[in-house]
Design a protein around this motif. Sequence first.
Motif, PDB file in Angstrom:
ATOM      1  N   ASN A   1       0.781  -1.293  -0.128  1.00 44.38           N
ATOM      2  CA  ASN A   1       0.049   0.030  -0.036  1.00 44.38           C
ATOM      3  C   ASN A   1       0.784   1.199   0.037  1.00 44.38           C
ATOM      4  O   ASN A   1       0.429   2.223   0.543  1.00 44.38           O
ATOM      5  CB  ASN A   1      -0.953   0.013   1.235  1.00 44.38           C
ATOM      6  CG  ASN A   1      -1.912   0.958   1.143  1.00 44.38           C
ATOM      7  OD1 ASN A   1      -2.574   1.319  -0.026  1.00 44.38           O
ATOM      8  ND2 ASN A   1      -2.432   1.796   2.234  1.00 44.38           N
TER       9      ASN A   1
ATOM     10  N   ASN B   1       0.906   2.624  -5.243  1.00 46.09           N
ATOM     11  CA  ASN B   1      -0.417   3.189  -5.407  1.00 46.09           C
ATOM     12  C   ASN B   1      -0.544   4.161  -6.683  1.00 46.09           C
ATOM     13  O   ASN B   1      -1.130   4.081  -7.427  1.00 46.09           O
ATOM     14  CB  ASN B   1      -0.853   3.864  -4.157  1.00 46.09           C
ATOM     15  CG  ASN B   1      -1.178   2.923  -3.434  1.00 46.09           C
ATOM     16  OD1 ASN B   1      -1.393   1.579  -3.577  1.00 46.09           O
ATOM     17  ND2 ASN B   1      -1.568   3.445  -2.057  1.00 46.09           N
TER      18      ASN B   1
ATOM     19  N   THR C   1       1.267  12.419   8.308  1.00 44.60           N
ATOM     20  CA  THR C   1       0.204  11.948   7.129  1.00 44.60           C
ATOM     21  C   THR C   1      -0.999  11.335   7.734  1.00 44.60           C
ATOM     22  O   THR C   1      -0.934  10.491   8.760  1.00 44.60           O
ATOM     23  CB  THR C   1       0.693  10.935   6.093  1.00 44.60           C
ATOM     24  OG1 THR C   1       1.922  11.460   5.687  1.00 44.60           O
ATOM     25  CG2 THR C   1      -0.216  10.486   5.124  1.00 44.60           C
ATOM     26  N   GLU C   2      -2.043  11.645   7.473  1.00 46.27           N
ATOM     27  CA  GLU C   2      -3.173  10.952   7.646  1.00 46.27           C
ATOM     28  C   GLU C   2      -3.389   9.554   7.732  1.00 46.27           C
ATOM     29  O   GLU C   2      -3.142   9.201   6.700  1.00 46.27           O
ATOM     30  CB  GLU C   2      -4.542  12.028   7.534  1.00 46.27           C
ATOM     31  CG  GLU C   2      -5.825  11.243   7.699  1.00 46.27           C
ATOM     32  CD  GLU C   2      -6.276  11.687   9.270  1.00 46.27           C
ATOM     33  OE1 GLU C   2      -6.705  10.683   9.874  1.00 46.27           O
ATOM     34  OE2 GLU C   2      -5.926  12.605   9.739  1.00 46.27           O
ATOM     35  N   THR C   3      -3.846   8.767   8.598  1.00 48.73           N
ATOM     36  CA  THR C   3      -3.958   7.327   8.470  1.00 48.73           C
ATOM     37  C   THR C   3      -5.154   6.869   8.682  1.00 48.73           C
ATOM     38  O   THR C   3      -6.207   7.558   9.591  1.00 48.73           O
ATOM     39  CB  THR C   3      -2.963   6.522   9.450  1.00 48.73           C
ATOM     40  OG1 THR C   3      -3.240   6.916  10.675  1.00 48.73           O
ATOM     41  CG2 THR C   3      -1.419   6.919   8.936  1.00 48.73           C
ATOM     42  N   SER C   4      -5.688   5.922   8.250  1.00 49.25           N
ATOM     43  CA  SER C   4      -7.087   5.099   8.587  1.00 49.25           C
ATOM     44  C   SER C   4      -6.619   3.629   8.488  1.00 49.25           C
ATOM     45  O   SER C   4      -6.668   2.897   7.672  1.00 49.25           O
ATOM     46  CB  SER C   4      -7.918   5.604   7.475  1.00 49.25           C
ATOM     47  OG  SER C   4      -9.347   4.578   7.878  1.00 49.25           O
TER      48      SER C   4
ATOM     49  N   VAL D   1      -3.935   2.151   6.069  1.00 48.86           N
ATOM     50  CA  VAL D   1      -3.934   2.813   4.974  1.00 48.86           C
ATOM     51  C   VAL D   1      -3.326   4.292   5.222  1.00 48.86           C
ATOM     52  O   VAL D   1      -3.843   5.045   6.170  1.00 48.86           O
ATOM     53  CB  VAL D   1      -5.502   2.970   4.549  1.00 48.86           C
ATOM     54  CG1 VAL D   1      -5.292   4.001   2.993  1.00 48.86           C
ATOM     55  CG2 VAL D   1      -6.029   1.723   4.044  1.00 48.86           C
TER      56      VAL D   1
ATOM     57  N   ARG E   1      -3.184   7.834   4.188  1.00 50.77           N
ATOM     58  CA  ARG E   1      -3.739   8.998   3.027  1.00 50.77           C
ATOM     59  C   ARG E   1      -2.853   9.926   2.676  1.00 50.77           C
ATOM     60  O   ARG E   1      -2.711  11.066   3.296  1.00 50.77           O
ATOM     61  CB  ARG E   1      -5.107   9.483   3.838  1.00 50.77           C
ATOM     62  CG  ARG E   1      -6.033   8.465   4.138  1.00 50.77           C
ATOM     63  CD  ARG E   1      -7.477   9.186   4.839  1.00 50.77           C
ATOM     64  NE  ARG E   1      -8.233   8.058   5.159  1.00 50.77           N
ATOM     65  CZ  ARG E   1      -9.074   7.384   4.510  1.00 50.77           C
ATOM     66  NH1 ARG E   1      -9.015   7.870   3.174  1.00 50.77           N
ATOM     67  NH2 ARG E   1     -10.158   6.554   4.861  1.00 50.77           N
ATOM     68  N   TRP E   2      -1.957   9.718   1.872  1.00 45.54           N
ATOM     69  CA  TRP E   2      -1.165  10.514   1.441  1.00 45.54           C
ATOM     70  C   TRP E   2      -1.490  11.863   0.890  1.00 45.54           C
ATOM     71  O   TRP E   2      -2.428  11.942  -0.097  1.00 45.54           O
ATOM     72  CB  TRP E   2      -0.067  10.072   0.157  1.00 45.54           C
ATOM     73  CG  TRP E   2       0.613   8.966   0.657  1.00 45.54           C
ATOM     74  CD1 TRP E   2       0.192   7.316   0.503  1.00 45.54           C
ATOM     75  CD2 TRP E   2       1.758   8.545   1.696  1.00 45.54           C
ATOM     76  NE1 TRP E   2       1.090   6.616   0.962  1.00 45.54           N
ATOM     77  CE2 TRP E   2       1.993   7.125   1.654  1.00 45.54           C
ATOM     78  CE3 TRP E   2       2.608   9.606   2.113  1.00 45.54           C
ATOM     79  CZ2 TRP E   2       3.031   6.771   2.393  1.00 45.54           C
ATOM     80  CZ3 TRP E   2       3.441   9.295   2.965  1.00 45.54           C
ATOM     81  CH2 TRP E   2       3.924   7.713   3.049  1.00 45.54           C
TER      82      TRP E   2
ATOM     83  N   GLU F   1      -2.765  14.120   2.590  1.00 41.27           N
ATOM     84  CA  GLU F   1      -3.779  14.653   3.806  1.00 41.27           C
ATOM     85  C   GLU F   1      -2.903  14.507   5.164  1.00 41.27           C
ATOM     86  O   GLU F   1      -2.362  13.551   5.530  1.00 41.27           O
ATOM     87  CB  GLU F   1      -5.024  13.691   4.113  1.00 41.27           C
ATOM     88  CG  GLU F   1      -6.040  13.568   2.904  1.00 41.27           C
ATOM     89  CD  GLU F   1      -7.050  12.981   3.149  1.00 41.27           C
ATOM     90  OE1 GLU F   1      -7.509  12.727   4.121  1.00 41.27           O
ATOM     91  OE2 GLU F   1      -7.675  12.106   2.026  1.00 41.27           O
TER      92      GLU F   1
ATOM     93  N   SER G   1      -1.686  15.378   9.233  1.00 41.21           N
ATOM     94  CA  SER G   1      -2.636  15.235  10.506  1.00 41.21           C
ATOM     95  C   SER G   1      -1.450  15.085  11.673  1.00 41.21           C
ATOM     96  O   SER G   1      -0.482  14.690  11.229  1.00 41.21           O
ATOM     97  CB  SER G   1      -3.542  13.939  10.476  1.00 41.21           C
ATOM     98  OG  SER G   1      -3.880  13.737  11.783  1.00 41.21           O
TER      99      SER G   1
END
Length: 548
Positions: free
Chosen positions: A122, A127, A318-321, A324, A326-327, A329, A331
Motif C-alpha cells: 500500500n 499506488n 500523514t493522515e492514516t486510517s 491505509v 492517506r498521502w 492529507e 494530520s
Amino acid sequence: MKINWWPWGFLTLLSLVLLLFFVFYPLGTLFVNSVRDESGAFSLSGFITLLQDSEYLLAFRNTLVLGVSVTACTVAVGVPFAYMVARYDFPLKNLVAVLPIMTIVIPEIIVGQSWLLLLGNNGLVTNLLAGVGITLPTFYGWTGMVFSMTLVYYTYIYLGVLAALRGFDGQLEEAGLSLGTSPLVTKLRVLVPVILPAVLVNALVVFTLVVGNFALSVVLGSSVPLLSVMTYNAFVGEMGGSPTLQSAMSVVSIGIVAIVLFFQKRVVERKIYTMTQGRAPAVVRVRSGAAVFYTLSVGVIIVLSMLPLLIVFVGAFTETSGPVMRWGEWSLSSLERALRGAPEPIINSLKFASMATVVGVAFAVLVSYLTIKKRNAFTQLLDYIVVLPLTISGTVLGIALVQTFNTGWLVLAGTSGIMVLCYTVRRLPFAVRNASSTLFNISDSIEEASISLGVSPLKTFFKVLLPAMKASIISAAILMWVTTISELSASIVVYTGGLETMPIAIFRQVDGGRLGLASAYGAALVSVILLPIVVAIKVFRINLFSSK
C-alpha cells in the motif's frame, strides 16, 4: 612484564572480571546449553534436529545467499563511488563525499519501514503506479532485503576503498604508464592489487552484518526463512522451555562469523601491501557531460540512501486510517498518539540509552587507557574479550544474556537492568575503539612529568589524561548514544512488558500494519539521534563526518 598493582593492576583485574562475567560467561552458557538435553546430560540433539530440519537447512542456505548477494551489490556500488570521489572533481563532490557516512546513523528499522511506505503493498509509489496501470512486483522478500541492505551497508565498502585510494602512491601508476602499459592494464596490475585487501576486508564485514541482520530481515523478509529470524522465533517459541534448540541455532550463527573472521585473518591480511610515503594521484576535474554523469551517478545513490530520513517524517504527519496511509492529507494524530497517548517507548529509550552511554563510555575510557598506556599480560586478554560482542549478532547476544541471568543469585531478566546491560555490552567495542583514538597520540612523558611533581596516578589520569581525551570521549559518547537508542536485534529478545523502546515499538507497529504510528515513533527516534550529532558539530566543533 612487571605489573604496578595499585591502582592500575587492581583496575585491570576488576575490568577483566566484569567482562568475563557479563560477556564471556553468557557466551559460555550459550555453548554449554547447545550440547546438553533437558536433563542436563551431554547431547548433540539440538544440532541433530537442525540437520534433519529442512526449513532450517533452507534458512541456512538463504542466509548465505543473502550475505553473498548483498556483499556483491555493496562492492558494485561502493568501489566505483569511492573511485569517483578519490580521483575526480565534479559538482557537489564535497557534499556527496560526506553524506554516505551519515547513512550509518539511520536505524535499520527506519530504513525498512520507510521503504514499505514507498514500495510496500500500500506504498505511495506502488499506488501511484497502479493508478496508471503499472503493477510493481512485491517489495517483500529477496528484492526488498537486497535493495535496502545494499543501501545500508555500501558505506563500509566506500569508506574502506576511499581510504586505500587516498593512501595509494600515484608514482606507481606513472611508472607503469612510462613503460608503455595502457591505463587500463596499469590499473589492473598496480592499483587493483593494492586496494583489493581493503575491498575484501570490508566485504567480509558486510557479510557478517548481513548474516546477523534482524531488523530488515524480519520486516522485509516475509516468507524467506533466515537464520536470524528463525533463531528469534525459536527463542520466543521456547520461552520457559528447553533452550537447546535456540542455543544450537545461535552457535551455528557464531560459527559462520568465526569462519569469516578466520578467513580474513589467514588469507586477506597476507595480501595487504605496505605503501611507502608518496603523493596521491592528482584529482582530475571533469566538465560538461562527464560532470553531469558523475554527479547524477553518485547523486542517485545518495538520494536513495537518505530518502528514509525524509519519508519517516512525511509519514509521521500523514493522515492514516488503520493500515491505509492517506498521502497528501496532513494530520498530527499519529504524533499526538505517540507523544501523549503512548510515550512509554520514548521514555524507555531515553532512559536506557542514557544509562548505557554513561556506563559504557566510563568503562570504555578506563579499558582503552589500560590497554594502551598500562599494557601487561592481563590487558591483552582484556582487549580481546572487549571485542567479543563484535563477533555475534544482537539476537544471539540477547539470548545468551537471558539464558544466563534469568535464574540464580543475579536475576536481571525482566528488569531494566538487562536492557542497560544488553545495550552496554553490545556497543562497548565501538566506544572503546573511539575512546582509544586520542591516547595513541598522547606522549607518556606528559603523564610521567605530572607524577614526578608529586601528583598521584589517579589524579594525573583525571586532571591530565581526561582533558586531553575530551574530543574522543565526546565522540565515543555520541556513537554509544546513537547505536544504543536505535538497537533492535538484541533488545527485542531481552525486553518484557513495560520495557518497550522506540525501535521495538516501530517493529510492532509495522508488524501490525500501523505505519502512521510507526512513522511517529520513527520521527521521534531520528530526532533524538540527530540532536547530539548537531550539538557535537556546532557546539563542540567535533567533525564527526569528515571524509578526509
